[in-house]
Enzyme design. Structure first.
Site, PDB file in Angstrom:
ATOM      1  N   GLY A  31       0.826  -1.208   0.000  1.00 54.00           N
ATOM      2  CA  GLY A  31       0.000   0.000   0.000  1.00 54.00           C
ATOM      3  C   GLY A  31       0.856   1.251   0.000  1.00 54.00           C
ATOM      4  CG  HIS A  34       5.552   5.445  -4.561  1.00 56.75           C
ATOM      5  ND1 HIS A  34       6.190   4.805  -5.595  1.00 56.75           N
ATOM      6  CD2 HIS A  34       5.981   4.835  -3.428  1.00 56.75           C
ATOM      7  CE1 HIS A  34       6.977   3.884  -5.125  1.00 56.75           C
ATOM      8  NE2 HIS A  34       6.873   3.853  -3.801  1.00 56.75           N
ATOM      9  CG  HIS A  37       3.530   1.084  -5.555  1.00 56.80           C
ATOM     10  ND1 HIS A  37       3.770   2.092  -4.649  1.00 56.80           N
ATOM     11  CD2 HIS A  37       4.047  -0.038  -5.009  1.00 56.80           C
ATOM     12  CE1 HIS A  37       4.396   1.595  -3.603  1.00 56.80           C
ATOM     13  NE2 HIS A  37       4.582   0.303  -3.792  1.00 56.80           N
ATOM     14  CE  LYS A 151      13.723   2.230  -3.332  1.00 56.04           C
ATOM     15  NZ  LYS A 151      13.116   1.378  -2.329  1.00 56.04           N
ATOM     16  CG  ASP A 152      12.331  -3.041  -3.037  1.00 57.15           C
ATOM     17  OD1 ASP A 152      12.987  -2.453  -2.174  1.00 57.15           O
ATOM     18  OD2 ASP A 152      11.190  -2.687  -3.373  1.00 57.15           O
ATOM     19  CG  LEU A 186       9.409   7.756  -7.405  1.00 54.93           C
ATOM     20  CD1 LEU A 186       8.017   7.834  -8.043  1.00 54.93           C
ATOM     21  CD2 LEU A 186       9.777   9.116  -6.820  1.00 54.93           C
ATOM     22  CB  SER A 187      11.226   4.620  -1.446  1.00 54.32           C
ATOM     23  OG  SER A 187      11.029   4.020  -0.186  1.00 54.32           O
TER      24      SER A 187
HETATM   25  O1  PAF Z   1       8.004  -4.718  -1.955  1.00 50.69           O
HETATM   26  C1  PAF Z   1       7.022  -4.779  -1.195  1.00 50.69           C
HETATM   27  O2  PAF Z   1       6.167  -3.889  -1.171  1.00 50.69           O
HETATM   28  C2  PAF Z   1       6.886  -5.954  -0.255  1.00 50.69           C
HETATM   29  O3  PAF Z   1       8.120  -6.401   0.199  1.00 50.69           O
HETATM   30  C3  PAF Z   1       6.070  -7.128  -0.857  1.00 50.69           C
HETATM   31  C4  PAF Z   1       6.768  -7.725  -2.065  1.00 50.69           C
HETATM   32  C5  PAF Z   1       4.683  -6.650  -1.237  1.00 50.69           C
HETATM   33  C6  PAF Z   1       5.923  -8.250   0.182  1.00 50.69           C
HETATM   34  O4  PAF Z   1       5.292  -7.797   1.329  1.00 50.69           O
END
Ligand code: PAF
Length: 286
Positions: A31, A34, A37, A151-152, A186-187
């Site tokens: 949730g 931004h 997403h 980014k992750d 962005l984060s």
């Molecule tokens: O990147 C994220 O927002 C979270 O780590 C994820 C992949 C939804 C798991 O909770």
């Protein structure tokens, strides 16, 4: 867009779509959406007939002293953004729906060699929490594909490996990092930055780009890499960052690159004020 909170409701909707031969793309989130997403949703929209998203702040991936209780929760705005981005189904479970017996003793998935390095060394248990919730969400949603932000980068590597190891029939797709005009990735956690910290924050990306250019110019021996890493760490420290790591790795294994590694990734995690920021840049050596 339909909003549902139960496993049964998600399974019902998705199984009808799949029975009708429609492809389903899934964008799991926590949730507080931004533009980063929104880019994942756009890609999902392009790749599949149906798009499912989830907004679940997963307690299992937060350490005892982390920001689980304060993590920004914005369900109405998230729902508006998801509707505008063309999402068909939003899964908004409560913790009991995901962890019927509580998360503390719930079944966990460890991905050896990937979960205890880089961010994993500073956030013990974090990636096991991520892998465990993503496996549950894949099992609940049963999509054809799932989209995650690059980014992750380490999270993406953990999820790819888990999917391969557990033979989960979901195609994992990475989407490029979305940046502000000054380069800051962005984060949701950028909200923790005070104005003066927000001004300094793009320096992380500047250091990543600096090292990427040096590597590409041929300064990529083991000694060169160690020097670039040390210089970037020192520069960020002088700017007021508390640097957890700044490291050049093989993009495939996330371990130290060998002389023949062609795909590298430079990763950084640093704290400034209340925010812990991560970023990375991939480098392809010709
Ligand atoms: O990147 C994220 O927002 C979270 O780590 C994820 C992949 C939804 C798991 O909770």
């Amino acid at each position: 867009m339909e909003r549902v909170g139960t496993v049964a409701a998600v399974r019902r909707a998705v199984s009808e779509w799949r029975a009708a031969g429609q492809t389903v793309a899934f964008v799991p989130t926590m949730g507080n959406l931004h533009d980063g997403h929104v880019a994942l949703l756009r890609l999902a929209r392009k790749k599949a007939k149906r798009v499912v998203s989830s907004t679940f702040v997963n307690p299992m991936q937060f350490g005892p002293n982390e920001d689980f209780n304060h993590y920004p929760r914005t369900p109405s705005r998230d729902s508006e953004l998801l509707t505008a981005a063309g999402c068909d189904l939003l899964f908004e479970p409560d913790a009991k729906e995901i962890y019927p017996l509580g998360h503390l003793n719930a079944t966990r998935i460890d991905v050896p060699g990937l979960t205890d390095i880089l961010c994993g060394a500073f956030r013990p248990g974090h990636f096991a929490g991520v892998a465990s919730v993503v496996a549950r969400l894949f099992n609940i949603v049963q999509p054809n594909m799932a989209i995650f932000g690059e980014k992750d980068f380490q999270q993406l590597a953990v999820i790819r490996r888990m999917v391969t190891d557990l033979q989960i029939p979901v195609q994992v797709i990475g989407a490029p990092t979305v940046r502000a005009s000054d380069g800051l990735a962005l984060s949701s956690r950028n909200q923790y930055l005070l104005p003066e910290e927000r001004e300094l924050a793009p320096r992380l990306y500047q250091q990543l780009v600096r090292v990427a250019e040096l590597l590409k110019s041929g300064e990529n021996s083991r000694e060169d890499i160690a020097r670039h890493e040390a210089e970037s760490r020192a520069a960020l420290k002088a700017d007021g960052f508390n640097v957890e790591y700044f490291s050049v790795r093989s993009a495939e294994t996330l371990h130290a690159p060998s002389l023949s590694t062609e795909q590298m990734v430079i990763l950084v995690a640093a704290r400034i004020g209340k925010a812990r920021l991560i970023d990375n840049v991939q480098v392809e050596l010709a």
